[in-house]
Design a protein around this motif. Sequence first.
Motif, mmCIF file in Angstrom:
data_model
loop_
_atom_site.group_PDB
_atom_site.id
_atom_site.type_symbol
_atom_site.label_atom_id
_atom_site.label_comp_id
_atom_site.label_asym_id
_atom_site.label_seq_id
_atom_site.Cartn_x
_atom_site.Cartn_y
_atom_site.Cartn_z
ATOM 1 N N HIS A 1 0.882 -1.208 0.010
ATOM 2 C CA HIS A 1 0.010 0.001 0.187
ATOM 3 C C HIS A 1 0.759 1.187 0.066
ATOM 4 N N ARG A 2 1.827 1.166 -0.831
ATOM 5 C CA ARG A 2 2.869 2.398 -0.748
ATOM 6 C C ARG A 2 2.942 3.172 -2.311
ATOM 7 N N SER A 3 1.951 2.573 -3.053
ATOM 8 C CA SER A 3 1.824 3.139 -4.285
ATOM 9 C C SER A 3 1.565 4.406 -4.612
ATOM 10 N N ALA B 1 6.462 6.657 -0.165
ATOM 11 C CA ALA B 1 6.953 7.380 0.945
ATOM 12 C C ALA B 1 5.393 7.632 1.731
ATOM 13 N N SER B 2 4.574 7.125 1.204
ATOM 14 C CA SER B 2 3.134 7.407 1.829
ATOM 15 C C SER B 2 2.279 5.988 1.911
ATOM 16 N N TYR B 3 1.586 5.812 2.825
ATOM 17 C CA TYR B 3 0.775 4.601 3.140
ATOM 18 C C TYR B 3 -0.634 4.891 2.962
ATOM 19 N N ALA B 4 -1.195 4.222 2.063
ATOM 20 C CA ALA B 4 -2.752 4.179 1.989
ATOM 21 C C ALA B 4 -3.453 3.084 1.564
ATOM 22 N N TYR B 5 -4.141 2.495 2.211
ATOM 23 C CA TYR B 5 -4.700 1.022 2.150
ATOM 24 C C TYR B 5 -5.549 1.009 1.000
ATOM 25 N N THR B 6 -5.315 0.265 -0.059
ATOM 26 C CA THR B 6 -5.992 0.184 -1.336
ATOM 27 C C THR B 6 -6.272 -1.325 -1.640
ATOM 28 N N ASN B 7 -7.377 -1.663 -1.628
ATOM 29 C CA ASN B 7 -7.926 -3.029 -2.121
ATOM 30 C C ASN B 7 -7.707 -3.323 -3.542
ATOM 31 N N PHE B 8 -7.819 -2.400 -4.397
ATOM 32 C CA PHE B 8 -7.775 -2.490 -5.982
ATOM 33 C C PHE B 8 -6.316 -2.421 -6.290
ATOM 34 N N GLY B 9 -5.446 -1.545 -5.631
ATOM 35 C CA GLY B 9 -3.872 -1.697 -6.016
ATOM 36 C C GLY B 9 -3.530 -3.007 -5.794
ATOM 37 N N ILE C 1 6.836 -0.357 4.962
ATOM 38 C CA ILE C 1 6.463 1.185 5.079
ATOM 39 C C ILE C 1 5.934 1.363 6.376
ATOM 40 N N VAL C 2 6.032 2.467 6.916
ATOM 41 C CA VAL C 2 5.371 2.707 8.174
ATOM 42 C C VAL C 2 4.041 3.086 7.927
ATOM 43 N N SER C 3 2.796 2.347 8.749
ATOM 44 C CA SER C 3 1.677 2.444 8.576
ATOM 45 C C SER C 3 1.184 3.180 9.917
ATOM 46 N N GLN C 4 1.670 3.139 10.812
ATOM 47 C CA GLN C 4 1.271 3.652 12.110
ATOM 48 C C GLN C 4 2.372 4.396 12.600
ATOM 49 N N PRO C 5 2.453 5.624 12.615
ATOM 50 C CA PRO C 5 3.692 6.528 13.145
ATOM 51 C C PRO C 5 3.767 6.108 14.691
ATOM 52 N N ALA D 1 1.986 7.531 21.644
ATOM 53 C CA ALA D 1 2.585 7.822 23.092
ATOM 54 C C ALA D 1 3.398 6.850 23.662
ATOM 55 N N THR D 2 3.199 5.656 23.275
ATOM 56 C CA THR D 2 3.908 4.789 24.001
ATOM 57 C C THR D 2 5.263 4.292 23.270
ATOM 58 N N GLY D 3 5.361 4.936 22.380
ATOM 59 C CA GLY D 3 6.633 4.772 21.293
ATOM 60 C C GLY D 3 6.657 3.769 20.352
ATOM 61 N N SER D 4 5.347 2.877 20.421
ATOM 62 C CA SER D 4 5.513 1.748 19.383
ATOM 63 C C SER D 4 5.196 2.355 17.871
ATOM 64 N N THR D 5 5.621 1.699 17.094
ATOM 65 C CA THR D 5 5.180 2.122 15.567
ATOM 66 C C THR D 5 4.800 0.788 14.770
ATOM 67 N N GLY D 6 3.785 0.973 13.960
ATOM 68 C CA GLY D 6 3.468 -0.205 13.287
ATOM 69 C C GLY D 6 3.825 -0.018 11.780
ATOM 70 N N PHE D 7 4.138 -1.261 11.175
ATOM 71 C CA PHE D 7 4.734 -1.124 9.770
ATOM 72 C C PHE D 7 3.638 -2.275 9.032
ATOM 73 N N TYR D 8 3.739 -2.104 7.653
ATOM 74 C CA TYR D 8 3.033 -2.897 6.836
ATOM 75 C C TYR D 8 4.057 -3.552 6.077
ATOM 76 N N GLY D 9 3.856 -4.961 5.949
ATOM 77 C CA GLY D 9 4.793 -5.703 4.894
ATOM 78 C C GLY D 9 4.031 -6.019 3.741
ATOM 79 N N LEU D 10 4.332 -7.113 3.391
ATOM 80 C CA LEU D 10 3.274 -7.939 2.053
ATOM 81 C C LEU D 10 2.080 -8.503 2.470
#
Length: 513
Positions: A149-151, A185-193, A307-311, A314-323
């Motif tokens: 989802h980084r297209s 450089a940007s994450y956006a969830y896209t079913n059709f991509g 890509i980073v999906s959730q910056p 407050a707890t310092g945890s970061t979420g990513f998206y893989g494949l």
Amino acid sequence: MRRLRALTAVGAAALLAAAGTATAAPSPPPAPQPRITDAQVDAAVRHLDVSVADMMRRTGVPGVSVAVVHDDEVVYLKGFGLRRVGQAPAVGPDTVFQIASLSKPVSSTVVAGALKSPAEWDRRTELPGFALKDPWVTGHVTTADLFSHRSGLPDHAGDLLEDLGYDRPYILDHLRLAPLSPFRASYAYTNFGFTAAAEAVARAHGSSWQKLAAETLFKPAGMTRTSTEFAAFANAPDRAATHVKNADGTWSPRFVRDPDAQAPAGGVSSTARDMARWLRLQLAEGSLDGKRIVPADTLARTHLPEIVSQPANATGSTGFYGLGWNVSYDSAGRVRLSHSGAFELGANTNVTMLPLEELGIVVLTNGAPVGLPDAVALDFFDVAEHGKATTDWLGLTGPLYAQLADAGRSPTDYAHPPAGAKPAKADSAYTGTYENPYYGKLTVAAAAGGGLTLALGPEPQVFPLAHYDGDTFSFETAGENAVGRTGVTFSASDRTVRVEYLDADHLGTFTRE
């Protein structure tokens, strides 16, 4: 000068003591180690019956099916509740559910099985009829870009076209009109991509997506009740009907969701038993029952952050998206892989794995998303780690899903026109056909019993228009992405009409013929 400042700061003796190692490379932190014992897993498994029953009671979700895998064994496999409200058949381990976006990690497993090396994930996506707004991006976008989802495509691009009844070729062809955010450089969830990339892989292998999925994963893995075709779900005798919640808190099977247009992204149907086999394959790095199904290296690539999906919060945890996977790391450094699936028309699912612990859970439900699958999975791992649930997970996930459901709703209450609303013009001022390069034709007509109707889509869906104020009307949206009442504003000066809920990406204005 730098050495003098250091000498002043730490003293000569300390520097002399460190002299022998001053040029050595820093040591990496130690690798995380397994922390959850067999006894802890057993305790978490014993707690599941109570956990699921309690959350079903609190939410009213009609049916649930759960599987847990540990150390390559299925240690829990059970169904709860009803396949369909008002009918006797109960949910069992072989009841077929629509798994919604849990299809994505299943589909990434299919692609991993079809590729010869991890580098092939970075091959350009080539599919007739598919392009993006920027020709350079079209020429460089890869399977990995679209699966993560980084297209640059907008969030859920194309989903509203599907709701209106457009087929996959039309939707993929019209994504070229959608605005792009920065590529990779940007994450956006896209079913059709995601779907475009999967279809391109299938085409490169001289196959349809349905055939590739069956021959690459479902058949060799013994997933006998799993399919990417809606017809297989609809014709399954032991299937869970999809349910939505009524205003009085009860649940009804009022809608049918056919996701064939986005089959790789949301069209898989499966059972807890089949998904347990898939979990075993995932946790065994692509092997199952002593047989290699998916190459370990192409599968491992799906588990890495792209890509980073959730910056960081407050707890310092970061979420990513893989494949096809949500990827995160816990405080012990262990990777956690997860994905949820949600159809507003009646399905909600979750898979969560800790590969280092060889432990995973899948939760399937036949109710619209209220947070139950996520909460069951979070509760399970919490009990496994700490011996008890440390928080009310349903109390957290439920409101989050409610917030997501409300996110697209208009800030205007179209059901209640303002005091002193201006009258509408004569119907003839609005009736006619309007064109839009993305959404196609919109027709406004006078209804037989008075008032106006608006028609959208290839086999037009007709919506009664209610007057709101002046040249603004409204109608009740329908489909998977319904947002309640939305505004329809006519402009005589430029002969246009703007449909509010279609205009999030500035594509919702139609021009009169």
